[in-house]
Design a protein around this motif. Structure first.
Motif, PDB file in Angstrom:
ATOM      1  N   ASP A 185      -5.911  -0.452  -0.533  1.00  0.00           N
ATOM      2  CA  ASP A 185      -5.610  -1.701  -0.577  1.00  0.00           C
ATOM      3  C   ASP A 185      -6.222  -2.637  -1.609  1.00  0.00           C
ATOM      4  O   ASP A 185      -7.681  -2.286  -1.873  1.00  0.00           O
ATOM      5  N   SER A 214       2.656   2.486   2.443  1.00  0.00           N
ATOM      6  CA  SER A 214       2.280   3.323   3.673  1.00  0.00           C
ATOM      7  C   SER A 214       3.197   4.424   3.854  1.00  0.00           C
ATOM      8  O   SER A 214       4.505   4.117   3.695  1.00  0.00           O
ATOM      9  N   GLU A 232       0.736  -1.212   0.150  1.00  0.00           N
ATOM     10  CA  GLU A 232      -0.004  -0.032   0.049  1.00  0.00           C
ATOM     11  C   GLU A 232       0.980   1.400   0.023  1.00  0.00           C
ATOM     12  O   GLU A 232       0.417   2.339   0.052  1.00  0.00           O
ATOM     13  N   THR A 279      -1.684   6.009   3.664  1.00  0.00           N
ATOM     14  CA  THR A 279      -1.124   5.077   2.540  1.00  0.00           C
ATOM     15  C   THR A 279      -1.339   5.714   1.106  1.00  0.00           C
ATOM     16  O   THR A 279      -2.413   6.701   1.079  1.00  0.00           O
TER      17      THR A 279
END
Length: 427
Positions: free
Chosen positions: A364, A331, A329, A360
Motif C-alpha cells: 500500500d 490483491s 495493491e 497482495t
C-alpha cells in the motif's frame, strides 16, 4: 639536377610482399581465384537484426491519439520502447494490406477505430485484445462503404501504413435488394481466426457469426446467437461468451489454466447477484447450434459467485485457484469450493459470499498502479506504476508474493504521455 634517391631495403620488402599477396589472391594471370567466393549479399542482409514487431517478447501496451490507436512494445528488461505502430482511421492509402490472404480492396471507406482503451481502462484493455493481431501488426476495424448506392457497415483489417482490406466478399445487389452488413470483429488466437457478425435485419442484437480463417483467407458461417454484439473471446482459452446487457459491457469470461473455474472480469463475479444479467457462453462446436441458456458453459468449469473483499475486479488467473485483482495493491484471492456454483444449475440464487484477500503483490502506498499482465511462464506479472508527479515505470513482481516489485525501467515514450498506456500482454 639531383640523382634519384635509391629505395630502402624495407621499402623494397614492402612492395614485394604486396605483390605476393595480390598474386596469391588473384592467381598468376591476375584473375580471381576460383576457390575464393564473393560474399553473398543475402547472407549479409540476414546477419542484420530484423526489425522488431509487436508480437516479439516484451510488454505490449496501447494508447490513443486523435483518431488513432497506438500499440507499443516495451522491453521487459529495461522498459525502453522497442517498436510502436499507429493505426489511424484517416489518410488511407486505398491499397490492400500486403500479403494478407483473402482480403479485398475498398473504395472510399470511412473507418471506425475501436473504443479508446484509456477511456474504458480494464474494459477497454480487454476489448483491444479482441481486435489487435500483434504478430501480423493488424487492427480489426469496422468500415462504411457504398454498396449499390446504400451505405453499409463491414469489417476489415488495417495496418499502420494505412492499407485496408475488407474481410467480406464484394456484394452485388439489385436496385430493391438490401445489402448485408457486418460488424463486431473479434480475434480468436486459439483457433487462428477472425469472427464477425452479420446482424439480423429485424433484430440487430441477433445474427450469424462468420469466421475468417487467417491461414487460408476463407470465410464461412460459424454459428448463430441471440445477443451477439457483446461477444468476447478469452484470449488464453478461446472460450466465447456473450451477455444480455448494454453494448458497452462485455461478458469477459476467463477460465483458469485447467479450465475448472470460470470468472467474469466485470462485476467482481461471473454472476452479479445485485444486478443480475443473463450471461451465456456460445458453443460453435455442437450440431444444435450455440448454447444460449443462462449460466451454460461448454466446459467442466464451475462458476465463481463469491465477491472479493477488495475494490478490484478479477484480472487474471495465476494458478488453478488463485486470481489477481485489478485493485491498486494487486490483491490475490484464493477461490474455494464455497465461492463456486455448479454449472448445471438453471438459476443461480446463491448469495455471493465474501472472498478474503490471501495476499497482495504491491505494498500500500501513494503510487497509482495499473492492471497486471501475466508473464509467459506464469511466475510474474508486470504492471505500470505512476507517481503523483506523473512519472511512470514498468515493474515486475512474483505472483506468489514472495518478493516486492522490482522496477524494470521508466517508460520511454516519444509523446511523454506515459500515464495513458494500458498494458495488453506480456509476450
Amino acid at each position: 639536377m639531383s640523382a634519384a634517391r635509391p629505395r630502402s631495403r624495407l621499402g623494397l620488402l614492402t612492395v614485394a610482399t604486396s605483390v605476393a599477396l595480390f598474386a596469391t589472391a588473384c592467381g598468376s594471370d591476375g584473375e580471381v581465384d576460383a576457390d575464393q567466393e564473393p560474399p553473398d549479399e543475402t547472407e549479409v542482409a540476414d546477419e542484420k537484426d530484423p526489425e522488431p514487431t509487436l508480437g516479439d517478447p516484451g510488454i505490449l501496451a496501447v494508447d490513443c491519439a486523435d483518431n488513432a490507436l497506438v500499440a507499443t512494445l516495451f522491453s521487459d528488461e529495461d522498459g525502453n520502447e522497442l517498436v510502436s505502430r499507429s493505426f489511424e482511421g484517416q489518410g488511407l492509402t486505398g491499397e490492400e494490406v500486403p500479403d494478407f490472404a483473402g482480403g479485398r480492396p475498398m473504395e472510399n471507406p470511412s473507418v471506425s477505430l475501436p473504443v479508446c482503451p484509456v477511456e474504458a481502462e480494464l474494459q477497454g484493455m480487454n476489448n483491444t485484445q479482441q481486435v489487435l493481431l500483434p504478430d501480423a501488426e493488424l487492427l480489426l476495424v469496422t468500415a462504411t462503404e457504398d454498396v449499390g448506392g446504400t451505405e453499409v457497415e463491414t469489417v476489415g483489417v488495417l495496418d499502420a501504413e494505412g492499407n485496408l482490406s475488407a474481410l467480406t466478399e464484394d456484394q452485388e445487389v439489385s436496385d430493391f435488394e438490401t445489402p448485408a452488413e457486418f460488424t463486431t470483429p473479434r480475434y480468436d488466437p486459439a483457433d487462428d481466426r477472425i469472427l464477425y457478425l452479420e446482424p439480423d435485419p429485424e433484430d440487430h442484437q441477433a445474427g450469424i457469426f462468420h469466421e475468417f480463417a487467417l491461414d487460408t483467407g476463407e470465410a464461412t458461417e460459424a454459428f448463430a446467437c441471440e445477443d451477439c454484439r457483446s461477444l468476447w473471446v478469452d484470449q488464453a482459452s478461446g472460450l466465447l461468451s456473450v451477455r444480455e446487457s448494454p453494448l458497452e459491457e462485455l461478458a469477459n469470461v476467463i477460465l483458469s489454466p485447467d479450465g475448472s473455474v470460470a470468472a467474469g472480469v466485470r462485476d467482481n463475479a461471473y454472476w452479479s447477484v445485485d444486478a443480475p444479467s443473463v450471461i451465456s457462453v456460445v458453443n460453435d462446436a455442437t450440431e444444435d447450434g450455440p448454447v444460449d441458456d443462462a449460466l451454460a458453459l461448454d466446459t467442466d468449469a464451475a462458476l465463481l459467485v463469491g465477491n472479493p473483499e477488495a475494490d478490484g475486479e478479477p484480472a487474471l488467473f495465476v494458478s488453478e485457484t488463485e486470481m489477481v485483482l485489478s485493485d491498486n495493491e494487486l490483491s490475490v484471492i484464493e477461490v474455494g469450493e464455497s465461492d463456486l456454483a455448479a454449472i448445471e444449475e438453471d438459476e443461480l440464487s446463491i448469495a455471493g459470499t465474501p472472498i478474503p484477500i490471501a495476499y497482495t503483490l504491491v505494498p500500500d502506498g501513494p503510487r497509482t498502479n495499473g492492471s497486471p499482465v501475466l508473464a509467459p511462464d506464469g511466475d510474474e506479472v508486470a504492471f505500470l506504476s505512476q507517481t503523483d508527479a506523473g512519472d511512470a515505470s514498468w515493474y515486475r513482481v512474483p505472483t506468489d508474493g514472495s518478493e516486492d516489485p522490482t522496477e524494470i525501467g521508466p517508460v520511454d515514450s516519444a509523446e511523454d504521455e506515459t500515464a495513458d498506456y494500458v498494458p495488453l500482454s506480456w509476450n
